[in-house]
Design a protein around this motif. Structure first.
Motif, PDB file in Angstrom:
ATOM      1  N   LYS A 196     -44.123 -50.769 -22.943  1.00 33.31           N
ATOM      2  CA  LYS A 196     -44.643 -49.484 -24.247  1.00 33.31           C
ATOM      3  C   LYS A 196     -44.759 -48.154 -23.455  1.00 33.31           C
ATOM      4  CE  LYS A 196     -48.261 -51.773 -26.932  1.00 33.31           C
ATOM      5  NZ  LYS A 196     -49.817 -51.829 -27.038  1.00 33.31           N
ATOM      6  N   VAL A 197     -43.976 -47.608 -23.859  1.00 28.23           N
ATOM      7  CA  VAL A 197     -43.268 -46.114 -22.613  1.00 28.23           C
ATOM      8  C   VAL A 197     -43.836 -44.668 -23.255  1.00 28.23           C
ATOM      9  CG1 VAL A 197     -41.726 -45.318 -22.159  1.00 28.23           C
ATOM     10  CG2 VAL A 197     -41.539 -47.655 -22.273  1.00 28.23           C
ATOM     11  N   ASP A 198     -44.723 -43.875 -22.688  1.00 27.71           N
ATOM     12  CA  ASP A 198     -45.095 -42.473 -22.661  1.00 27.71           C
ATOM     13  C   ASP A 198     -44.823 -41.979 -21.836  1.00 27.71           C
ATOM     14  OD1 ASP A 198     -48.484 -42.584 -21.811  1.00 27.71           O
ATOM     15  OD2 ASP A 198     -47.293 -44.682 -21.645  1.00 27.71           O
ATOM     16  N   LYS A 199     -45.155 -40.826 -22.286  1.00 32.75           N
ATOM     17  CA  LYS A 199     -44.978 -39.560 -21.237  1.00 32.75           C
ATOM     18  C   LYS A 199     -45.552 -38.512 -21.058  1.00 32.75           C
ATOM     19  CE  LYS A 199     -40.405 -36.207 -19.766  1.00 32.75           C
ATOM     20  NZ  LYS A 199     -39.771 -36.396 -19.663  1.00 32.75           N
ATOM     21  N   THR A 200     -46.400 -38.099 -20.102  1.00 31.33           N
ATOM     22  CA  THR A 200     -47.461 -37.060 -19.698  1.00 31.33           C
ATOM     23  C   THR A 200     -46.915 -35.962 -19.703  1.00 31.33           C
ATOM     24  OG1 THR A 200     -47.720 -38.129 -17.872  1.00 31.33           O
ATOM     25  CG2 THR A 200     -48.980 -39.168 -19.852  1.00 31.33           C
ATOM     26  N   HIS A 201     -47.177 -34.708 -20.551  1.00 24.87           N
ATOM     27  CA  HIS A 201     -47.280 -33.830 -19.760  1.00 24.87           C
ATOM     28  C   HIS A 201     -48.328 -32.958 -19.185  1.00 24.87           C
ATOM     29  CE1 HIS A 201     -43.403 -33.118 -21.169  1.00 24.87           C
ATOM     30  NE2 HIS A 201     -43.925 -34.452 -22.056  1.00 24.87           N
ATOM     31  N   SER A 202     -48.586 -32.425 -18.073  1.00 21.78           N
ATOM     32  CA  SER A 202     -50.024 -31.951 -16.726  1.00 21.78           C
ATOM     33  C   SER A 202     -49.828 -30.933 -16.632  1.00 21.78           C
ATOM     34  CB  SER A 202     -50.748 -33.733 -15.943  1.00 21.78           C
ATOM     35  OG  SER A 202     -49.973 -33.807 -15.287  1.00 21.78           O
ATOM     36  N   CYS A 203     -51.040 -30.440 -15.361  1.00 23.92           N
ATOM     37  CA  CYS A 203     -50.489 -28.805 -15.123  1.00 23.92           C
ATOM     38  C   CYS A 203     -50.055 -29.603 -14.184  1.00 23.92           C
ATOM     39  CB  CYS A 203     -51.508 -28.842 -14.125  1.00 23.92           C
ATOM     40  SG  CYS A 203     -52.763 -27.929 -16.052  1.00 23.92           S
ATOM     41  N   GLY A 204     -50.441 -31.040 -12.936  1.00 24.35           N
ATOM     42  CA  GLY A 204     -49.398 -31.513 -11.933  1.00 24.35           C
ATOM     43  C   GLY A 204     -48.050 -32.297 -12.130  1.00 24.35           C
ATOM     44  N   GLY A 205     -47.800 -32.417 -12.814  1.00 22.40           N
ATOM     45  CA  GLY A 205     -45.953 -32.260 -13.895  1.00 22.40           C
ATOM     46  C   GLY A 205     -46.103 -33.407 -14.454  1.00 22.40           C
ATOM     47  N   SER A 206     -45.590 -33.587 -14.932  1.00 21.96           N
ATOM     48  CA  SER A 206     -44.935 -34.672 -15.999  1.00 21.96           C
ATOM     49  C   SER A 206     -44.460 -36.323 -15.117  1.00 21.96           C
ATOM     50  CB  SER A 206     -43.857 -34.496 -16.959  1.00 21.96           C
ATOM     51  OG  SER A 206     -43.037 -34.028 -16.704  1.00 21.96           O
ATOM     52  N   GLY A 207     -44.632 -37.079 -16.134  1.00 17.60           N
ATOM     53  CA  GLY A 207     -43.609 -38.887 -15.732  1.00 17.60           C
ATOM     54  C   GLY A 207     -43.831 -39.602 -16.336  1.00 17.60           C
ATOM     55  N   TRP A 208     -43.365 -40.814 -16.300  1.00 19.74           N
ATOM     56  CA  TRP A 208     -42.780 -41.570 -17.251  1.00 19.74           C
ATOM     57  C   TRP A 208     -44.392 -42.852 -17.244  1.00 19.74           C
ATOM     58  CZ3 TRP A 208     -40.103 -41.298 -22.440  1.00 19.74           C
ATOM     59  CH2 TRP A 208     -39.960 -40.669 -21.839  1.00 19.74           C
ATOM     60  N   PHE A 209     -44.463 -43.740 -18.369  1.00 19.17           N
ATOM     61  CA  PHE A 209     -45.415 -44.394 -18.314  1.00 19.17           C
ATOM     62  C   PHE A 209     -45.364 -45.136 -18.932  1.00 19.17           C
ATOM     63  CE2 PHE A 209     -47.961 -41.113 -16.200  1.00 19.17           C
ATOM     64  CZ  PHE A 209     -48.787 -41.390 -15.242  1.00 19.17           C
ATOM     65  N   ILE A 210     -44.995 -46.430 -17.932  1.00 17.48           N
ATOM     66  CA  ILE A 210     -44.628 -47.214 -18.716  1.00 17.48           C
ATOM     67  C   ILE A 210     -45.799 -49.240 -18.986  1.00 17.48           C
ATOM     68  CG2 ILE A 210     -41.908 -47.236 -18.635  1.00 17.48           C
ATOM     69  CD1 ILE A 210     -42.419 -49.500 -16.450  1.00 17.48           C
ATOM     70  N   THR A 211     -46.666 -49.960 -20.202  1.00 20.23           N
ATOM     71  CA  THR A 211     -46.728 -51.084 -20.374  1.00 20.23           C
ATOM     72  C   THR A 211     -46.434 -52.470 -20.510  1.00 20.23           C
ATOM     73  OG1 THR A 211     -48.918 -49.151 -20.496  1.00 20.23           O
ATOM     74  CG2 THR A 211     -48.911 -51.294 -21.387  1.00 20.23           C
ATOM     75  N   TYR A 212     -46.455 -53.161 -19.568  1.00 19.13           N
ATOM     76  CA  TYR A 212     -46.128 -54.156 -20.293  1.00 19.13           C
ATOM     77  C   TYR A 212     -46.839 -54.966 -21.471  1.00 19.13           C
ATOM     78  CZ  TYR A 212     -43.249 -59.121 -20.294  1.00 19.13           C
ATOM     79  OH  TYR A 212     -42.379 -60.279 -20.259  1.00 19.13           O
ATOM     80  N   HIS A 213     -45.989 -55.807 -22.536  1.00 19.27           N
ATOM     81  CA  HIS A 213     -46.692 -55.717 -23.614  1.00 19.27           C
ATOM     82  C   HIS A 213     -46.207 -57.447 -23.796  1.00 19.27           C
ATOM     83  CE1 HIS A 213     -44.577 -54.395 -26.640  1.00 19.27           C
ATOM     84  NE2 HIS A 213     -44.225 -53.217 -26.433  1.00 19.27           N
ATOM     85  N   ASN A 214     -45.604 -58.591 -23.881  1.00 18.35           N
ATOM     86  CA  ASN A 214     -45.241 -59.964 -24.732  1.00 18.35           C
ATOM     87  C   ASN A 214     -45.546 -59.640 -25.912  1.00 18.35           C
ATOM     88  OD1 ASN A 214     -43.511 -61.727 -24.915  1.00 18.35           O
ATOM     89  ND2 ASN A 214     -44.876 -63.480 -23.766  1.00 18.35           N
TER      90      ASN A 214
END
Length: 352
Positions: free
Chosen positions: A123-141
C-alpha cells in the motif's frame, strides 16, 4: 599486524563507493585503479560477453532479486506498519552484499515504490507537509487474505447447498386436497332438504418445492463451475493484451491484438491492432504473456474459463474492489441468465 594490513581491514568493514562495484562479478574495488584493473581482467570480459548476448535476462533477474530481498526486509523489520520508503531503503543498503538498484530496471526509488503500488504488493501513499513530502509504504499480503476469504465463502456456500438437499430429501411431500362448497346465489337456502354439492380437486403447486428445485440447480451449477476450470483459456475471436516486457523491443508491450488461431491450447497467433506495423502482422505468443481485456459497459464478452465456458455474454457492471464483473448470457441456451461475481480472467472482450 602491519599498518598496511590493518588499514585494509578497516576499509573493508564499511561500505565503499558504489561506482567501484561490479554487479556482474560481485566484486567491490577500493579505488579507481583497482576497478580499472578488474574491468580489463579475463573473468570480467567473459561476464560482459554473456551479458551482451541477453541483457534483458540479466536485468530481469537482478530486478527480481532486488524486489524479493527488499520486500523480505520490509516484512521482517517493519511487519505491516506504515513506514517511509527512504528509511527502508537505507536499512536495506546497509548490507554490503545487497543487490544494487542501478542493476535493475528501475532508475529511482520513486519508480520502484510506484511499481509496488501498481502491482498491489504494498500500500503506497505520498504525503505533502510543511517539512517536505515523501513516499510511505505498508506491506500487506493481499493474496493470502483473498485466497482465505474465497475458500471460506465457497465452504459456506457448499454447506448451505447441502442443507437444502437434505431438507428436500427428508421431507415427504403430501398431495393436498381441497374441498370447495358450491354456494347458491341467495344467502338463505329456500329448502331445508336441498343438497349441498362438493367439489374435490388438486391444489396448485406450492412455492417451497420450486425453491428446493432452485437450490438443486444452484448446487449443480457450483459443481459445474469447479469441474469446468482449465489451465488454458485462449480461444479464437477474443481481444488480448501483451503484458510481457520481452516484447518491448518489438513495440508490442501493452499492445492489443485479436486471437486468430490457437496452437496446442496455450499458444495463440495474434493479429496486432494498435501497432505501427501492418494490420496483417501476426505473432505467436504464449498465454502466460497475455492478459484478458474488458470492454465498456454493455459490451460483448466471451466466457473463457469456468462454468458456461465458450458462451457469449454482455457486460453489465464491474466490481473493481473484488476484481470481478456482472454479466448476462447472450445468444445461447441460457440466454438472459445473469452471472454475478465473474472473475476478470474468466471473461474477455469479443472482437467486433
Amino acid at each position: 599486524m602491519e599498518g598496511k594490513a590493518m588499514s585494509k581491514r578497516v576499509k573493508a568493514k564499511g561500505l565503499l563507493k558504489l561506482k567501484f562495484y561490479c554487479e556482474l562479478c560481485s566484486k567491490q574495488c577500493r579505488d579507481e585503479n583497482g576497478f580499472k584493473c578488474h574491468t580489463t581482467s579475463d573473468s570480467h570480459l567473459r561476464q560482459m560477453q554473456l551479458f551482451g548476448e541477453n541483457p534483458d535476462k540479466f536485468i530481469e533477474e537482478y530486478s527480481q532479486k532486488f524486489e524479493d530481498s527488499f520486500l523480505g526486509h520490509l516484512k521482517q523489520s517493519h511487519g505491516f506498519s506504515r513506514v517511509a520508503a527512504t528509511v527502508v531503503y537505507n536499512e536495506y543498503i546497509s548490507d554490503p552484499y545487497h543487490v544494487h538498484m542501478n542493476a535493475t530496471k528501475w532508475l529511482s526509488l520513486t519508480e520502484f515504490v510506484v511499481y509496488l503500488g501498481e502491482t498491489g504488493k504494498c500500500k503506497v501513499d505520498k504525503t505533502h507537509s510543511c517539512g517536505g513530502s515523501g513516499w510511505f509504504i505498508t506491506y500487506h499480503n493481499d493474496k493470502s487474505k483473498r485466497f482465505k476469504s474465497k475458500l471460506m465463502e465457497e465452504h459456506k456456500h457448499d454447506k448451505e447447498i447441502a442443507k437444502q438437499i437434505n431438507r428436500a430429501t427428508s421431507v415427504a411431500v403430501p398431495i393436498p386436497m381441497e374441498i370447495e362448497i358450491e354456494k347458491s346465489v341467495d344467502c338463505e337456502l329456500p329448502d331445508k332438504h336441498k343438497k349441498i354439492a362438493f367439489r374435490f380437486g388438486l391444489a396448485p403447486p406450492r412455492r417451497k418445492e420450486t425453491n428446493k428445485m432452485k437450490g438443486k440447480e444452484d448446487s449443480e451449477e457450483v459443481k459445474d463451475t469447479k469441474n469446468n476450470r482449465k489451465a488454458y483459456w485462449l480461444c479464437e475471436g477474443i481481444v488480448v493484451k501483451v503484458i510481457s516486457k520481452v516484447w518491448e523491443e518489438k513495440g508490442l508491450y501493452n499492445k492489443k491484438g485479436v486471437v486468430k488461431k490457437v496452437l496446442d491450447n496455450y499458444i495463440g497467433e495474434i493479429q496486432m491492432l494498435d501497432t505501427d506495423t501492418h494490420n496483417d502482422h501476426i505473432v505467436r505468443i504464449n498465454q502466460d504473456q497475455l492478459q484478458t481485456v474488458l470492454p465498456h459497459i454493455s459490451g460483448l464478452v466471451r466466457i473463457v474459463n469456468g462454468s458456461y465456458c465458450g458462451c457469449n455474454a454482455r457486460l453489465l457492471d464491474v466490481d473493481t474492489f473484488n476484481f470481478c464483473a456482472k454479466v448476462q448470457l447472450d445468444k445461447c441456451i441460457y440466454q438472459g441468465r445473469v452471472l454475478h461475481k465473474v472473475a476478470y480472467e474468466d471473461i474477455c472482450k469479443l472482437a467486433v
